[in-house]
Design an enzyme around this catalytic site. Structure first.
Site, mmCIF file in Angstrom:
data_model
loop_
_atom_site.group_PDB
_atom_site.id
_atom_site.type_symbol
_atom_site.label_atom_id
_atom_site.label_comp_id
_atom_site.label_asym_id
_atom_site.label_seq_id
_atom_site.Cartn_x
_atom_site.Cartn_y
_atom_site.Cartn_z
ATOM 1 N N CYS A 130 0.817 -1.219 0.000
ATOM 2 C CA CYS A 130 0.000 0.000 0.000
ATOM 3 C C CYS A 130 0.845 1.261 0.000
ATOM 4 O O CYS A 130 0.871 2.007 0.989
ATOM 5 C CB CYS A 130 -0.928 -0.030 1.202
ATOM 6 S SG CYS A 130 -1.963 -1.489 1.157
ATOM 7 N N GLU A 131 1.577 1.487 -1.054
ATOM 8 C CA GLU A 131 2.394 2.694 -1.225
ATOM 9 C C GLU A 131 2.487 2.958 -2.722
ATOM 10 O O GLU A 131 2.724 2.020 -3.490
ATOM 11 C CB GLU A 131 3.838 2.459 -0.745
ATOM 12 C CG GLU A 131 3.979 2.073 0.682
ATOM 13 C CD GLU A 131 4.755 3.095 1.496
ATOM 14 O OE1 GLU A 131 5.088 4.181 0.968
ATOM 15 O OE2 GLU A 131 5.011 2.782 2.656
ATOM 16 N N TYR B 268 21.642 -6.951 -3.260
ATOM 17 C CA TYR B 268 20.895 -5.886 -2.598
ATOM 18 C C TYR B 268 19.387 -6.004 -2.842
ATOM 19 O O TYR B 268 18.695 -5.012 -2.967
ATOM 20 C CB TYR B 268 21.407 -4.503 -3.041
ATOM 21 C CG TYR B 268 22.883 -4.302 -2.758
ATOM 22 C CD1 TYR B 268 23.342 -4.264 -1.444
ATOM 23 C CD2 TYR B 268 23.806 -4.167 -3.786
ATOM 24 C CE1 TYR B 268 24.695 -4.098 -1.170
ATOM 25 C CE2 TYR B 268 25.161 -3.993 -3.523
ATOM 26 C CZ TYR B 268 25.596 -3.969 -2.213
ATOM 27 O OH TYR B 268 26.925 -3.806 -1.935
HETATM 28 N N1 LLP Z 1 32.859 -2.326 0.968
HETATM 29 C C1 LLP Z 1 32.192 -1.370 1.649
HETATM 30 C C2 LLP Z 1 32.839 -0.718 2.781
HETATM 31 C C3 LLP Z 1 30.892 -0.991 1.252
HETATM 32 O O1 LLP Z 1 30.263 -0.043 1.910
HETATM 33 C C4 LLP Z 1 30.291 -1.654 0.145
HETATM 34 C C5 LLP Z 1 28.937 -1.294 -0.277
HETATM 35 C C6 LLP Z 1 31.023 -2.661 -0.514
HETATM 36 C C7 LLP Z 1 32.303 -2.969 -0.079
HETATM 37 C C8 LLP Z 1 30.479 -3.414 -1.682
HETATM 38 O O2 LLP Z 1 30.274 -2.592 -2.785
HETATM 39 P P1 LLP Z 1 29.848 -3.242 -4.206
HETATM 40 O O3 LLP Z 1 30.964 -4.112 -4.687
HETATM 41 O O4 LLP Z 1 28.630 -4.038 -3.971
HETATM 42 O O5 LLP Z 1 29.626 -2.071 -5.070
HETATM 43 N N2 LLP Z 1 22.047 -0.983 -1.477
HETATM 44 C C9 LLP Z 1 22.723 -0.265 -2.544
HETATM 45 C C10 LLP Z 1 24.228 -0.479 -2.511
HETATM 46 C C11 LLP Z 1 24.861 -0.052 -1.209
HETATM 47 C C12 LLP Z 1 26.342 -0.288 -1.202
HETATM 48 C C13 LLP Z 1 26.894 -0.034 0.142
HETATM 49 N N3 LLP Z 1 28.257 -0.376 0.288
HETATM 50 C C14 LLP Z 1 22.118 -0.692 -3.875
HETATM 51 O O6 LLP Z 1 21.211 -1.516 -3.883
HETATM 52 O O7 LLP Z 1 22.523 -0.209 -4.933
#
Ligand code: LLP
Length: 422
Positions: A350-351, A378
């Protein structure tokens, strides 16, 4: 139309992940259902392994991207360490059988209890994000008669050119220690009896699809390594943070091995080729290795918009609502020859923010199955129980085999921790 992600193919009129038809999984296990391909994960990991082969290195999968135990196990068995950000993730990591020495602990808000538990099991490194945190860690470790291995997360002030919510390496972000105060903070860390400096760390953001931000960040970090070592503190490993972005809708991130060829050339040119290299990829290892299957419930054509109401929602797939993120949506069995019309694909929550895709051209009928692509990262790890919706089930495909790796959450599971007033 851009090609489908690896190991996702249209065969005999329907989508398969590796050797398994997706409709069969939806019928056996219900929807919404997350399905992952082991081969796709291993192929993504192999690009990093190739890029870093011959170097001292540790690939620490950032488990926040998808922390389901079987996913962790799959990557840990291939030699990965894990990047954790909470005590809960630490317990998951241990349950998945990781060697604690290959665990690194990131995050701006570690509690004393989390620090104690991580010291007790002997994790490899704390990535510390502030002087205040450094002092608390020093105190906790001394209290246990230990020295905590630390790396300082420095903020390189580099624009990752990504969504503002997932950009982390700019001065205005809450993350990391400012470039200017890094040397003084390292001196301080080296003087603490409860700490042992082992490395340096940075992270500039997520879903990065260009090479330049990585090269800029490396330059800025290596400047600091020079300055810190000139101050007498040795830096054993250099952690370059998260991994690459993925192709959601025609994005073209560089291949991990190609990126590393460039980064290593710079590292060598600047005389730091002997250091151990750590990286913390999350999204790029699992993002395109997962889809979310959902069933079309109702067609609701309207004067201004046509709504396609499906059984997956923002509690299962929060990225569109949170970041206006684009996920491709494909019919599991395309209705060839039938006319497509434009739909807004929305869930039952409901949004008005509960949408999965705007303006998608699809030929569908109630009961049809759709696959939301690039749903390995994610999505499940950010799923919630909003509207008291149980979290989806998960299946891991390996060749022709499919294994349920998480059962669908029931209403009873959700009520279990609550009590009625007497
Ligand atoms: N290392 C640190 C310290 C981080 O903060 C992150 C992600 C990663 C590694 C991994 O990054 P990647 O390889 O996945 O880019 N929920 C958001 C993404 C948040 C990312 C936070 N930090 C989304 O769904 O796009």
């Amino acid at each position: 139309m851009s090609p489908l992600p690896a190991f996702l193919t249209l065969r005999n009129g329907e989508l398969h992940f590796e050797g398994v038809p997706l409709s069969r999984l939806a019928h056996e296990h219900g929807t919404p259902l997350f399905v992952y391909s082991k081969a796709a994960m291993l192929e993504a990991l192999a690009a990093y392994q190739r890029g870093l082969s011959g170097r001292k290195h540790l690939i620490c999968y950032a488990m926040k991207a998808n922390s389901s135990l079987a996913i962790l196990q799959t990557l840990v068995r291939e030699g990965c360490g894990l990047d954790i950000v909470s005590g809960g993730e630490l317990e998951r990591a241990l349950a998945a059988g990781v060697d604690p020495a290959k665990v690194i602990f990131s995050g701006v808000g570690k509690t004393r209890a989390e620090m104690r538990r991580a010291l007790e099991v002997g994790i490899g490194c704390f990535n510390v994000e502030s002087i205040a945190e450094l002092d608390v860690l020093d105190e906790v470790a001394r209290g246990m008669g230990l020295r905590a291995p630390v790396s300082l997360r420095v903020n390189p002030n580099v624009d990752a050119k990504t969504h503002p919510y997932i950009s982390t390496g700019l001065k205005g972000n809450k993350f990391g220690i400012a470039h200017e105060s890094a040397v003084a903070t390292y001196r301080h860390a080296a003087s603490c009896a409860g700490l042992r400096v082992v490395g340096i760390d940075c992270h500039i953001g997520s879903q990065i699809t260009q090479v330049e931000p990585y090269l800029d960040a490396m330059d800025r970090v290596l400047d600091l390594v020079e300055a810190v070592e000139a101050a007498g503190v040795h830096i054993g490993h250099i952690d370059f943070g998260g991994g690459l972005g993925i192709d959601y809708s025609g994005d073209v991130p560089p291949a991990a091995d190609a990126l590393w060829a460039q980064l290593l050339a710079k590292l060598d040119a600047r005389g730091f080729g002997d250091r151990a290299i750590y990286i913390e990829p999350g999204r790029s290892l699992v993002g395109n290795a997962g889809v979310c299957l959902t069933e079309v419930l109702y067609l609701k054509p309207g004067e201004q918009k046509n709504f396609l109401i499906v059984d997956a929602a923002m509690n299962d797939l929060p990225r569109p609502a949170m970041y206006q993120a684009y996920h491709r949506i494909e019919p599991v069995k395309p209705r060839d020859g039938e006319a497509s019309i434009m739909w807004d694909v929305v869930g039952p929550v409901c949004e008005s923010g509960d949408w999965l895709g705007h303006e998608r051209s699809l030929a569908v009928q109630p009961g049809d199955l759709l696959a939301v692509l690039s749903a390995g990262a994610y999505c499940m790890s950010m799923a919630s129980n909003y509207n008291t919706r149980g979290r989806a089930a998960e299946v891991l495909v390996d060749g022709d085999r499919a294994t349920v790796i998480r059962h669908r959450e029931t209403a009873a599971d959700q009520l279990r921790l609550e009590t009625l007033l007497s």
